[in-house]
Design an enzyme around this catalytic site. Sequence first.
Site, PDB file in Angstrom:
ATOM      1  CG  HIS A 192       3.594 -13.587  -8.876  1.00 45.83           C
ATOM      2  ND1 HIS A 192       3.449 -12.473  -8.101  1.00 45.83           N
ATOM      3  CD2 HIS A 192       4.458 -13.238  -9.870  1.00 45.83           C
ATOM      4  CE1 HIS A 192       4.194 -11.490  -8.580  1.00 45.83           C
ATOM      5  NE2 HIS A 192       4.812 -11.918  -9.666  1.00 45.83           N
ATOM      6  CG  HIS A 195       0.595 -10.509 -11.031  1.00 48.37           C
ATOM      7  ND1 HIS A 195       1.189 -11.725 -11.234  1.00 48.37           N
ATOM      8  CD2 HIS A 195       1.436  -9.595 -11.581  1.00 48.37           C
ATOM      9  CE1 HIS A 195       2.319 -11.579 -11.877  1.00 48.37           C
ATOM     10  NE2 HIS A 195       2.510 -10.288 -12.092  1.00 48.37           N
ATOM     11  CB  CYS A 227      16.687  -1.716 -18.920  1.00 41.03           C
ATOM     12  SG  CYS A 227      16.161  -3.203 -18.032  1.00 41.03           S
ATOM     13  CB  CYS A 267      12.923  -0.641 -17.484  1.00 45.34           C
ATOM     14  SG  CYS A 267      13.791  -0.932 -15.959  1.00 45.34           S
ATOM     15  CB  CYS A 284      18.632  -2.412 -15.104  1.00 43.74           C
ATOM     16  SG  CYS A 284      16.977  -2.135 -14.496  1.00 43.74           S
ATOM     17  CG  HIS A 324      14.478  -5.556 -14.853  1.00 40.77           C
ATOM     18  ND1 HIS A 324      14.078  -4.251 -14.949  1.00 40.77           N
ATOM     19  CD2 HIS A 324      13.353  -6.300 -14.803  1.00 40.77           C
ATOM     20  CE1 HIS A 324      12.755  -4.204 -14.983  1.00 40.77           C
ATOM     21  NE2 HIS A 324      12.295  -5.432 -14.899  1.00 40.77           N
ATOM     22  CE  LYS A 376      13.387  -7.959  -7.266  1.00 40.06           C
ATOM     23  NZ  LYS A 376      14.356  -7.087  -7.890  1.00 40.06           N
ATOM     24  CE  LYS A 416       8.415 -16.440 -15.713  1.00 42.58           C
ATOM     25  NZ  LYS A 416       8.481 -16.187 -17.131  1.00 42.58           N
TER      26      LYS A 416
END
Length: 519
Positions: A19, A22, A127, A130, A144, A147, A298, A301
């Site tokens: 996406h 990256h 986690c 992570c 976390c 996440h 943010k 998905k």
Amino acid sequence: MSVPYYVTTPIYYVNAEPHIGHTYTTVVLDTVARYHRLAGEDTFFLTGTDEHGDKIAEIAAERGVSPQEIADEYSAAFSSTWKELGFSFDRFIRTTDPDHKSVVQAILQKVYDAGEIYFQEYEGLYCVGCERFLTDRDLEDGLCRDHERAPEKRNESNYFLRITAHFDWLADHIQQHPDFIRPERYKNEALSMLREESGLGDLCISRPKERLEWGIELPFDSNYVCYVWFDALINYLTGIGYPDGPKFEHYWGSAEHFVAKDILKPHAIFWPIMLKTMGLPVYRHLNAHGYWTVNGRKISKSLGNMVSPIDMKERYGFDAFRYFLLREMVFGLDSDFSEAALIRRINADLANNLGNLVSRTLNMTARFADGAVPKAGEPGDLEREIQAAAPETAARVDEFVRRYEFHRALEAIFEFLDRVNRYLETRAPWKAAKDPANADRVATTLYTSCESLRVIALLLASFVPDTAQEILARLGIADALKTARLPDDAGRWGVLEPGTATTKGAALFPRIEVPDEAD
Ligand code: MSP
């Protein structure tokens, strides 16, 4: 061999399609790699995929297929997307590549033999996102922070790398080499991770096979596989032929890693210490950038706001998208993406400024100079100003690219472009050409614009490669990039030979009409 320049992207997890996030890091790498190649440096650009660990094993279990199948599917998505986008990487590494596996095992054995690894029972909150045990600072309301999911309590015997014993050395190294981690905010963040209060302990580098089989087996205990981050970081060594390939010796000393702030800790803390325990010199620089949000949110998905680079390429052309990413983000800070902002940039900078200069210059060359670069007469003050601005611009761009201030480099190129557009307005060759007595002045003006376009195309070549190539081809010098050296060739005036045949071509960036540009 010439000066080495070795640059790496993070290797991407094989749990998502590529996406905007990256893509940004890889665009940055492609830009610096292209620039340094044009500067005559011996450049190696590494990217790839990170394929082991809980996260992938979890997805495979959910889908009822093997982790290898998941890894193959998503790794292919990254490598084919990167190829389709034209990224100029030298190797696409996969952590499931056989050479990587043997390098990781050799390193584990070496570090174990050096007494840097010990075995211990451990209890903590783990986690899966992570892929590690969390400390209090990683938690917010029991979840976390990164996440937003509850960690699992785990009790295990595991192998640990003695990282805490190296904190003082690393803090000294960071302080003595102020640009080891940059920009500065991330250097400061790394230093604060090394302070005792941060609670960072030794690094657990194993996972019991009874819980996770998808990994590289520890050479000294077949009941365990290697922790995914220990395995993944080593890709930067495998990628250039560690331990005894000739490339390794040539490139390692110039290593520059690029990451976003999310993975600062493994790169700023774990990795230099791992290198130290292996007896290798640390990398030259760690360059950390900020995060992209999409329409202020943010990327996730579940929100479905991943922004596919292939979609962007199909809709706007990939050069326009890369231009936006590099122009908009201040390297190190966060930025927001929206299609409205992308369209505004395309219209203002690419269609109006750049596109107009190209089409005006080449149309007039066709009309008033029979489609060939004319011979310039004596330069006047205005021409001399442009001639002087070319090497200045090239030097500024060089400095900004080397400092990874891409938005500034582009700003400098566009300042030069504006100047040439203003120059054309002043000289107004479309009016001057009406009187044959002005033929010499018109020729000088058109030569100056064509030569400026050559300068602009060379300077833009690392940022928007296809566009730059197209401009050079229209100027009749399609092979210019094969031999050009930056910054000198962009700053040198008078390279275009009079008589070179030029072509008009279609609009480089057609203006995009939007019904309501206000939003
Ligand atoms: N596999 C690890 C990296 C191992 S490197 C030895 C990993 N993979 S990842 O797929 O999650 O990629 C994280 C990286 O992708 C970030 O550091 C950054 O380069 C890029 N980005 C992903 N999302 C991003 C944004 N929203 N914004 C900017 N870049 C981000 O972590």
